[in-house]
Design a protein around this motif. Sequence first.
Motif, PDB file in Angstrom:
ATOM      1  N   ARG A   7       0.831  -1.212   0.000  1.00 51.33           N
ATOM      2  CA  ARG A   7       0.000   0.000   0.000  1.00 51.33           C
ATOM      3  C   ARG A   7       0.861   1.256   0.000  1.00 51.33           C
ATOM      4  N   VAL A   8       1.912   1.263   0.796  1.00 50.51           N
ATOM      5  CA  VAL A   8       2.799   2.425   0.865  1.00 50.51           C
ATOM      6  C   VAL A   8       3.509   2.638  -0.469  1.00 50.51           C
ATOM      7  N   ALA A   9       3.967   1.551  -1.097  1.00 49.36           N
ATOM      8  CA  ALA A   9       4.636   1.678  -2.400  1.00 49.36           C
ATOM      9  C   ALA A   9       3.685   2.272  -3.433  1.00 49.36           C
ATOM     10  N   GLY A  10       2.477   1.779  -3.482  1.00 46.09           N
ATOM     11  CA  GLY A  10       1.489   2.331  -4.407  1.00 46.09           C
ATOM     12  C   GLY A  10       1.172   3.789  -4.092  1.00 46.09           C
TER      13      GLY A  10
ATOM     14  N   THR B 154      -0.642  17.442 -20.955  1.00 48.44           N
ATOM     15  CA  THR B 154      -1.115  18.142 -22.136  1.00 48.44           C
ATOM     16  C   THR B 154      -0.134  17.902 -23.269  1.00 48.44           C
ATOM     17  N   VAL B 155      -0.611  17.327 -24.335  1.00 50.29           N
ATOM     18  CA  VAL B 155       0.239  17.021 -25.480  1.00 50.29           C
ATOM     19  C   VAL B 155      -0.155  17.933 -26.633  1.00 50.29           C
ATOM     20  N   ARG B 156       0.793  18.721 -27.094  1.00 52.96           N
ATOM     21  CA  ARG B 156       0.517  19.602 -28.231  1.00 52.96           C
ATOM     22  C   ARG B 156       0.480  18.800 -29.527  1.00 52.96           C
ATOM     23  N   ASP B 157       1.306  17.767 -29.580  1.00 56.23           N
ATOM     24  CA  ASP B 157       1.387  16.896 -30.733  1.00 56.23           C
ATOM     25  C   ASP B 157       1.287  15.466 -30.210  1.00 56.23           C
ATOM     26  N   ALA B 158       0.462  14.648 -30.858  1.00 58.52           N
ATOM     27  CA  ALA B 158       0.265  13.277 -30.386  1.00 58.52           C
ATOM     28  C   ALA B 158       1.587  12.518 -30.310  1.00 58.52           C
ATOM     29  N   GLY B 159       2.593  12.917 -31.074  1.00 57.26           N
ATOM     30  CA  GLY B 159       3.887  12.249 -31.057  1.00 57.26           C
ATOM     31  C   GLY B 159       4.744  12.627 -29.865  1.00 57.26           C
ATOM     32  N   ASP B 160       4.311  13.617 -29.057  1.00 57.63           N
ATOM     33  CA  ASP B 160       5.090  14.061 -27.905  1.00 57.63           C
ATOM     34  C   ASP B 160       5.123  13.041 -26.774  1.00 57.63           C
ATOM     35  N   ALA B 161       4.104  12.218 -26.669  1.00 53.83           N
ATOM     36  CA  ALA B 161       4.042  11.258 -25.574  1.00 53.83           C
ATOM     37  C   ALA B 161       4.594   9.916 -26.041  1.00 53.83           C
ATOM     38  N   ASN B 162       5.368   9.287 -25.167  1.00 56.99           N
ATOM     39  CA  ASN B 162       5.953   7.995 -25.473  1.00 56.99           C
ATOM     40  C   ASN B 162       4.990   6.896 -25.018  1.00 56.99           C
ATOM     41  N   PRO B 163       4.379   6.148 -25.941  1.00 60.61           N
ATOM     42  CA  PRO B 163       3.424   5.111 -25.545  1.00 60.61           C
ATOM     43  C   PRO B 163       4.010   4.050 -24.610  1.00 60.61           C
ATOM     44  N   ARG B 164       5.306   3.742 -24.733  1.00 64.21           N
ATOM     45  CA  ARG B 164       5.924   2.766 -23.819  1.00 64.21           C
ATOM     46  C   ARG B 164       5.945   3.287 -22.387  1.00 64.21           C
ATOM     47  N   ARG B 165       6.290   4.569 -22.221  1.00 73.76           N
ATOM     48  CA  ARG B 165       6.293   5.162 -20.888  1.00 73.76           C
ATOM     49  C   ARG B 165       4.877   5.214 -20.329  1.00 73.76           C
ATOM     50  N   VAL B 166       3.928   5.589 -21.182  1.00 70.29           N
ATOM     51  CA  VAL B 166       2.524   5.650 -20.770  1.00 70.29           C
ATOM     52  C   VAL B 166       2.046   4.262 -20.350  1.00 70.29           C
ATOM     53  N   PHE B 167       2.387   3.244 -21.142  1.00 68.39           N
ATOM     54  CA  PHE B 167       2.019   1.872 -20.813  1.00 68.39           C
ATOM     55  C   PHE B 167       2.587   1.476 -19.449  1.00 68.39           C
ATOM     56  N   GLY B 168       3.867   1.767 -19.227  1.00 69.14           N
ATOM     57  CA  GLY B 168       4.512   1.418 -17.955  1.00 69.14           C
ATOM     58  C   GLY B 168       3.886   2.113 -16.767  1.00 69.14           C
ATOM     59  N   GLU B 169       3.595   3.400 -16.917  1.00 71.35           N
ATOM     60  CA  GLU B 169       2.960   4.138 -15.827  1.00 71.35           C
ATOM     61  C   GLU B 169       1.558   3.607 -15.548  1.00 71.35           C
ATOM     62  N   SER B 170       0.814   3.328 -16.597  1.00 65.69           N
ATOM     63  CA  SER B 170      -0.541   2.799 -16.422  1.00 65.69           C
ATOM     64  C   SER B 170      -0.501   1.438 -15.742  1.00 65.69           C
ATOM     65  N   PHE B 171       0.444   0.599 -16.151  1.00 69.49           N
ATOM     66  CA  PHE B 171       0.604  -0.707 -15.527  1.00 69.49           C
ATOM     67  C   PHE B 171       0.941  -0.556 -14.043  1.00 69.49           C
ATOM     68  N   ALA B 172       1.904   0.314 -13.726  1.00 63.35           N
ATOM     69  CA  ALA B 172       2.334   0.490 -12.333  1.00 63.35           C
ATOM     70  C   ALA B 172       1.197   1.003 -11.453  1.00 63.35           C
ATOM     71  N   VAL B 173       0.442   1.976 -11.957  1.00 63.28           N
ATOM     72  CA  VAL B 173      -0.678   2.524 -11.174  1.00 63.28           C
ATOM     73  C   VAL B 173      -1.713   1.439 -10.913  1.00 63.28           C
ATOM     74  N   THR B 174      -2.027   0.647 -11.932  1.00 65.60           N
ATOM     75  CA  THR B 174      -3.074  -0.363 -11.798  1.00 65.60           C
ATOM     76  C   THR B 174      -2.620  -1.563 -10.973  1.00 65.60           C
ATOM     77  N   ALA B 175      -1.422  -2.052 -11.215  1.00 70.74           N
ATOM     78  CA  ALA B 175      -0.934  -3.244 -10.509  1.00 70.74           C
ATOM     79  C   ALA B 175      -0.716  -2.988  -9.022  1.00 70.74           C
ATOM     80  N   THR B 176      -0.459  -1.736  -8.634  1.00 70.53           N
ATOM     81  CA  THR B 176      -0.236  -1.421  -7.215  1.00 70.53           C
ATOM     82  C   THR B 176      -1.425  -0.723  -6.570  1.00 70.53           C
ATOM     83  N   ASN B 177      -2.550  -0.684  -7.255  1.00 69.81           N
ATOM     84  CA  ASN B 177      -3.745  -0.029  -6.731  1.00 69.81           C
ATOM     85  C   ASN B 177      -4.341  -0.884  -5.604  1.00 69.81           C
ATOM     86  N   PRO B 178      -4.278  -0.405  -4.355  1.00 72.71           N
ATOM     87  CA  PRO B 178      -4.783  -1.209  -3.237  1.00 72.71           C
ATOM     88  C   PRO B 178      -6.263  -1.549  -3.363  1.00 72.71           C
ATOM     89  N   LYS B 179      -7.038  -0.669  -3.972  1.00 67.76           N
ATOM     90  CA  LYS B 179      -8.467  -0.916  -4.104  1.00 67.76           C
ATOM     91  C   LYS B 179      -8.723  -2.127  -4.995  1.00 67.76           C
TER      92      LYS B 179
END
Length: 128
Positions: free
Chosen positions: A74-77, A97-122
Amino acid sequence: MDRYLAFVLASALVLAIPGPTILLVVTRSLNHGVSVRKATVAGVVLGDLVAMTAAMLGAGAVLLASAQLFLALRVAGGLYLVWLGIRTWRTRGQQWTVRDAGDANPRRVFGESFAVTATNPKSIAFFV
């Protein structure tokens, strides 16, 4: 039937309260392009799959037996969410906020989304 009704009530309560995953998906879906949206959803699906699989393999029993381990998870999450919040605050929300759709790295977004979801205590508590 009593267990089923209790499950439906608990599910409705859990779903009615938006958690970090829902906020992440909504924010990215509104502010980013299709590739980021797909990477976010893929990270969320994999994160839930990992949490669900761990619960089915007995992680729930381990977490119930070890209060310290559950607290550490829980603390890690929570620390990760605080880090995301500080990063958002320091950049004044510019990374969302992305001015251009190419500004965001989908791999980084995927990793962050995975980390938030996998460690979500709820969600972990729900699967257990």
